[in-house]
Design an enzyme around this catalytic site. Structure first.
Site, PDB file in Angstrom:
ATOM      1  N   LYS A 177       0.969  -1.214   0.071  1.00 48.12           N
ATOM      2  CA  LYS A 177      -0.011   0.067   0.117  1.00 48.12           C
ATOM      3  C   LYS A 177       0.868   1.036  -0.108  1.00 48.12           C
ATOM      4  O   LYS A 177       1.744   1.462   1.010  1.00 48.12           O
ATOM      5  CB  LYS A 177      -0.990  -0.109   1.179  1.00 48.12           C
ATOM      6  CG  LYS A 177      -1.599   1.221   1.540  1.00 48.12           C
ATOM      7  CD  LYS A 177      -2.520   0.817   2.840  1.00 48.12           C
ATOM      8  CE  LYS A 177      -3.521   1.984   3.261  1.00 48.12           C
ATOM      9  NZ  LYS A 177      -3.118   3.344   3.374  1.00 48.12           N
TER      10      LYS A 177
HETATM   11  P1  FBP Z   1      -6.602   7.764   4.434  1.00 51.73           P
HETATM   12  O1  FBP Z   1      -7.240   7.094   3.132  1.00 51.73           O
HETATM   13  O2  FBP Z   1      -7.501   8.521   5.025  1.00 51.73           O
HETATM   14  O3  FBP Z   1      -5.240   8.348   4.034  1.00 51.73           O
HETATM   15  O4  FBP Z   1      -6.126   6.182   5.157  1.00 51.73           O
HETATM   16  C1  FBP Z   1      -5.132   5.535   4.699  1.00 51.73           C
HETATM   17  C2  FBP Z   1      -4.309   5.310   5.957  1.00 51.73           C
HETATM   18  O5  FBP Z   1      -3.019   4.603   5.473  1.00 51.73           O
HETATM   19  C3  FBP Z   1      -4.757   4.979   7.208  1.00 51.73           C
HETATM   20  O6  FBP Z   1      -4.740   3.462   7.448  1.00 51.73           O
HETATM   21  C4  FBP Z   1      -4.080   5.753   8.332  1.00 51.73           C
HETATM   22  O7  FBP Z   1      -4.772   5.788   9.472  1.00 51.73           O
HETATM   23  C5  FBP Z   1      -3.515   6.936   7.457  1.00 51.73           C
HETATM   24  O8  FBP Z   1      -3.760   6.716   6.202  1.00 51.73           O
HETATM   25  C6  FBP Z   1      -2.181   7.205   8.137  1.00 51.73           C
HETATM   26  O9  FBP Z   1      -1.935   8.417   7.315  1.00 51.73           O
HETATM   27  P2  FBP Z   1      -0.668   9.383   7.606  1.00 51.73           P
HETATM   28  O10 FBP Z   1       0.365   8.223   8.319  1.00 51.73           O
HETATM   29  O11 FBP Z   1      -0.350   9.622   6.147  1.00 51.73           O
HETATM   30  O12 FBP Z   1      -0.856  10.336   8.634  1.00 51.73           O
END
Ligand code: FBP
Length: 263
Positions: A177
């Site tokens: 991812k």
């Molecule tokens: P989003 O689509 O809201 O960005 O979520 C994906 C994700 O990987 C979540 O699992 C996680 O909480 C968040 O993004 C973490 O984002 P970051 O580390 O960039 O703040």
């Protein structure tokens, strides 16, 4: 390696993971716009949409809600995670074991690796333990592969995202991812670097319907298998029609205009 195509979290080789670990990772700020999303039950309800092939949550949310949704939602157990209150170099505590996730009925395992952080070595070792335990249960492993830390200048450059995708392959993840690097060409580089590891695009903060669908389309055209998304779905007042549009782009590979007609 266990191809995730055979797992319950994939639909025809494609995937849409609804991420909901933000209460831990970001805190209350992410629920401010749509306060109903503070209630995990409302987001589990959204995850029952056909387009959603798995819901990614932390242990406490899985324990409290998954038993009520196990017939309708596939569980992706996000094993590690840290609050935004932590001010050190990027790191992530391992909050539950693969054994316990499997006992709860998990269909897949999720694990963050911050390549480039001063804590990368210990995170990679923790990932090894989780990845090998997941193999015992035949559970696919999705790596949140997020290069970040004091040594990193640009965490979404094409080179960095391709490196993130490759790190996932090298360490044995079934799915990488990664953040969208801004173009189909750059995403295609990441997909090529990941080889047999499937790549999915990470959502990011909320953008307009068209902008988000264009990014997803760019990722799918590059060979990504789909999306792992949180805020861009559940921060919308009407997440269901937007999931209809995402379903069109990811599973039916329609144009963005065609998908927008479904909203
Ligand atoms: P989003 O689509 O809201 O960005 O979520 C994906 C994700 O990987 C979540 O699992 C996680 O909480 C968040 O993004 C973490 O984002 P970051 O580390 O960039 O703040």
């Amino acid at each position: 390696m266990r191809p995730f195509e055979d797992s319950p979290i994939s639909r025809d080789g494609k995937v849409l993971i609804l991420a909901y670990d933000h209460g831990l990772e970001h805190g209350p700020v992410d629920f401010r716009e749509v306060p109903e999303t503070m209630d995990p039950g409302n987001v589990w309800d959204i995850a029952t949409h056909d387009a959603v092939s798995a819901m990614a949550v932390q242990k406490g949310i899985a324990e409290a809600y998954y038993p009520s949704y196990e017939d309708d939602v596939n569980l992706l157990a996000k094993l590690n995670g840290t609050s935004n209150l932590w001010m050190g170099e990027p790191d992530s505590a391992v909050n539950w074991s693969v054994d316990y996730a499997a006992e709860l009925g998990a269909d897949a395992i999720g694990f963050t690796l911050y390549g480039g952080s001063n804590h990368e070595i210990e995170m990679a070792e923790e990932f090894r333990r989780a990845q090998e335990a997941a193999r015992d249960y035949d559970l696919p492993v999705v790596m949140w592969s997020y290069p970040r830390g004091q040594g990193l200048k640009d965490d979404t450059s094409p080179e960095t995202i391709a490196y993130a995708a490759r790190q996932a392959l090298e360490l044995g993840a079934d799915v990488a991812k990664v953040k969208y690097p801004g173009s189909t060409e750059a995403m295609s580089f990441a997909v090529d670097m990941a080889g047999p590891t499937d790549v999915v695009m990470s959502g990011g903060s909320k953008t307009s319907d068209r902008d988000f669908l264009e990014s997803v389309k760019g990722a799918v055209d590059a060979g990504a298998k789909g999306l792992a998304v949180g805020r861009n779905v559940w921060q919308r007042e009407e997440p269901e029609p937007f999931l209809d549009a995402l379903e069109a782009v990811i599973y039916e590979e329609t144009s963005v205009d065609e998908a927008l007609d479904r909203i």
